[in-house]
Enzyme design. Sequence first.
Site, PDB file in Angstrom:
ATOM      1  N   HIS A 171       0.833  -1.209   0.000  1.00  0.00           N
ATOM      2  CA  HIS A 171       0.000   0.000   0.000  1.00  0.00           C
ATOM      3  C   HIS A 171       0.868   1.258   0.000  1.00  0.00           C
ATOM      4  O   HIS A 171       0.666   2.170  -0.818  1.00  0.00           O
ATOM      5  CB  HIS A 171      -0.909  -0.029   1.236  1.00  0.00           C
ATOM      6  CG  HIS A 171      -1.783   1.172   1.405  1.00  0.00           C
ATOM      7  ND1 HIS A 171      -3.154   1.116   1.275  1.00  0.00           N
ATOM      8  CD2 HIS A 171      -1.498   2.466   1.722  1.00  0.00           C
ATOM      9  CE1 HIS A 171      -3.662   2.320   1.487  1.00  0.00           C
ATOM     10  NE2 HIS A 171      -2.676   3.157   1.768  1.00  0.00           N
ATOM     11  N   GLU A 172       1.836   1.304   0.912  1.00  0.00           N
ATOM     12  CA  GLU A 172       2.667   2.509   1.040  1.00  0.00           C
ATOM     13  C   GLU A 172       3.567   2.714  -0.174  1.00  0.00           C
ATOM     14  O   GLU A 172       3.752   3.847  -0.634  1.00  0.00           O
ATOM     15  CB  GLU A 172       3.500   2.442   2.318  1.00  0.00           C
ATOM     16  CG  GLU A 172       2.692   2.404   3.601  1.00  0.00           C
ATOM     17  CD  GLU A 172       1.709   3.551   3.726  1.00  0.00           C
ATOM     18  OE1 GLU A 172       2.016   4.669   3.260  1.00  0.00           O
ATOM     19  OE2 GLU A 172       0.616   3.330   4.282  1.00  0.00           O
TER      20      GLU A 172
ATOM     21  N   HIS B 240       2.101   4.563  -3.026  1.00  0.00           N
ATOM     22  CA  HIS B 240       1.997   6.017  -2.838  1.00  0.00           C
ATOM     23  C   HIS B 240       3.246   6.752  -3.332  1.00  0.00           C
ATOM     24  O   HIS B 240       3.178   7.946  -3.644  1.00  0.00           O
ATOM     25  CB  HIS B 240       1.821   6.351  -1.357  1.00  0.00           C
ATOM     26  CG  HIS B 240       0.428   6.200  -0.835  1.00  0.00           C
ATOM     27  ND1 HIS B 240      -0.690   6.570  -1.546  1.00  0.00           N
ATOM     28  CD2 HIS B 240      -0.035   5.738   0.369  1.00  0.00           C
ATOM     29  CE1 HIS B 240      -1.770   6.342  -0.821  1.00  0.00           C
ATOM     30  NE2 HIS B 240      -1.402   5.839   0.338  1.00  0.00           N
TER      31      HIS B 240
ATOM     32  N   ASP C  12      -5.510   7.946  -1.873  1.00  0.00           N
ATOM     33  CA  ASP C  12      -6.421   7.150  -1.043  1.00  0.00           C
ATOM     34  C   ASP C  12      -7.845   7.564  -1.398  1.00  0.00           C
ATOM     35  O   ASP C  12      -8.457   8.395  -0.734  1.00  0.00           O
ATOM     36  CB  ASP C  12      -6.146   7.383   0.449  1.00  0.00           C
ATOM     37  CG  ASP C  12      -4.859   6.732   0.906  1.00  0.00           C
ATOM     38  OD1 ASP C  12      -4.631   5.559   0.548  1.00  0.00           O
ATOM     39  OD2 ASP C  12      -4.073   7.386   1.609  1.00  0.00           O
TER      40      ASP C  12
END
EC number: 3.4.24.39
Length: 467
Positions: free
Chosen positions: A300-301, A304, A315
């Site tokens: 997920h990170e 980004h 998000d």
Amino acid sequence: MKITALASAILAVVHGALALPARAPALDITLSQVNNTRIKAVVKNSGSEKITFVHLNFFNDPSPVKKVSLYRNATEVEFTGIKQRLRSDGLSNEALTTLAPGATYEDEFDIASTANLTQGGPVTVRTQGFVPIAMNNKIAGYIPYSSNELELEVDAVKAVAVPASIKPLDRRTKITSSCTGDRAAVLNTALRNAASIAGKAANAASSGSSALFAEYFKSTSGNIRSAVAARLKAVASEASLNGGGSTTYYCSDPYGYCDSNVLAYTLPSTNEVVNCELFYTLQEVTNDCHGQDQATTIIHEFTHAPGVYPPGTEDLGYGYSAATALSANNALNNADSYALFANAVYLNCQGQTGGQTMWDGNSQPGQTAPGTQTMWDGNSQPGQTEPGTQTMWDGNSQPGQTEPGTQTMWDGNSQPGQTEPGTQTMWDGNSQPGQTEPCTQTMWDGSSEPGQTEPDAHTTWGNFYQA
């Protein structure tokens, strides 16, 4: 209570109209200028029922999160704040806001603290997306929000005077000195797992199940599959470099933005990733479909971070129900879509929820009653029908009882949960409970008079998008 085919068809049409709430749940955001780059947002519950939602990564979050998008000449201005991954359950009360219908709250913030507006001139401000709703301190679904479009004329001199929310740190090493001992071991294992899981997801995006891919990215076009595969391949590569890639990794929080609800966060403008204390309480790899763990938190990170694969993701929809409600283009730009897809590929989750994850009422809301379509929402009137099944609340006992493979209801004369085989036996509300209404799907609707007929349909009520 027999009805003709024509009456059945008419009532089915009426049912379809009535199944939608009078005012669908949503938040309306009104943006206005306080002075120069300082903005006020008024958040209003425009729906017809009280809602509780997570205000982290949203208005009222004190951290420098992305509350609005800024555009100059139709090009988005780079965001220089943080993007957080939140825990999905065990949320603290301080992370939640409850609004009655029509109620509002206000939040003021300075957009120059998380964007470089020193150029001045015209800037357009707007926002939209989904905010998680919560029940029993667990994310249980989502509601949409959107704002007006605000046009500003930014004074460059005043914008320069606004301090940046994030102060630059010494980033000479890729995995920082905060990663030693046990935390270094945890991070190394998490990176290896993230590399493996992201790599498998990249392969699945390229040539795996089209149905599973479409569940998360709403398309099976070659271009979209290639784009998803390329980002996941880049994430796998970054994780496998173990500190030699484009990101700088912190095993503790140098900026002070972690709290009891945040797993990790990313500074996209500097490609920095920070683990919070909560990260170390997660499993290395979860066995739960759509669950959270250390490996998918890293995935997920890393999505980004534009240094991993540009541009970095946003998000836009948090959690399974919100992420799978996005359009194909928005899913491509949503961090949780990649983490959830990677988890689904790794655990072969296709079809386990079918998008019908509901409340079971006996534990935390949002759980799926495995192997059945038996679901409860625990939140509204008895007699609601959950789509894809004819299993309902009885309203007299505890929610969460399963009536698998039948249209089993309470008969009110003996023990609850008895089966009336070969019929669709329901309450009719006019005489003794447990009477049989053959050849129809007679049920309570919870909103009007009991005993109404909803023929040839699954009557659906409920004012929230269920998780």
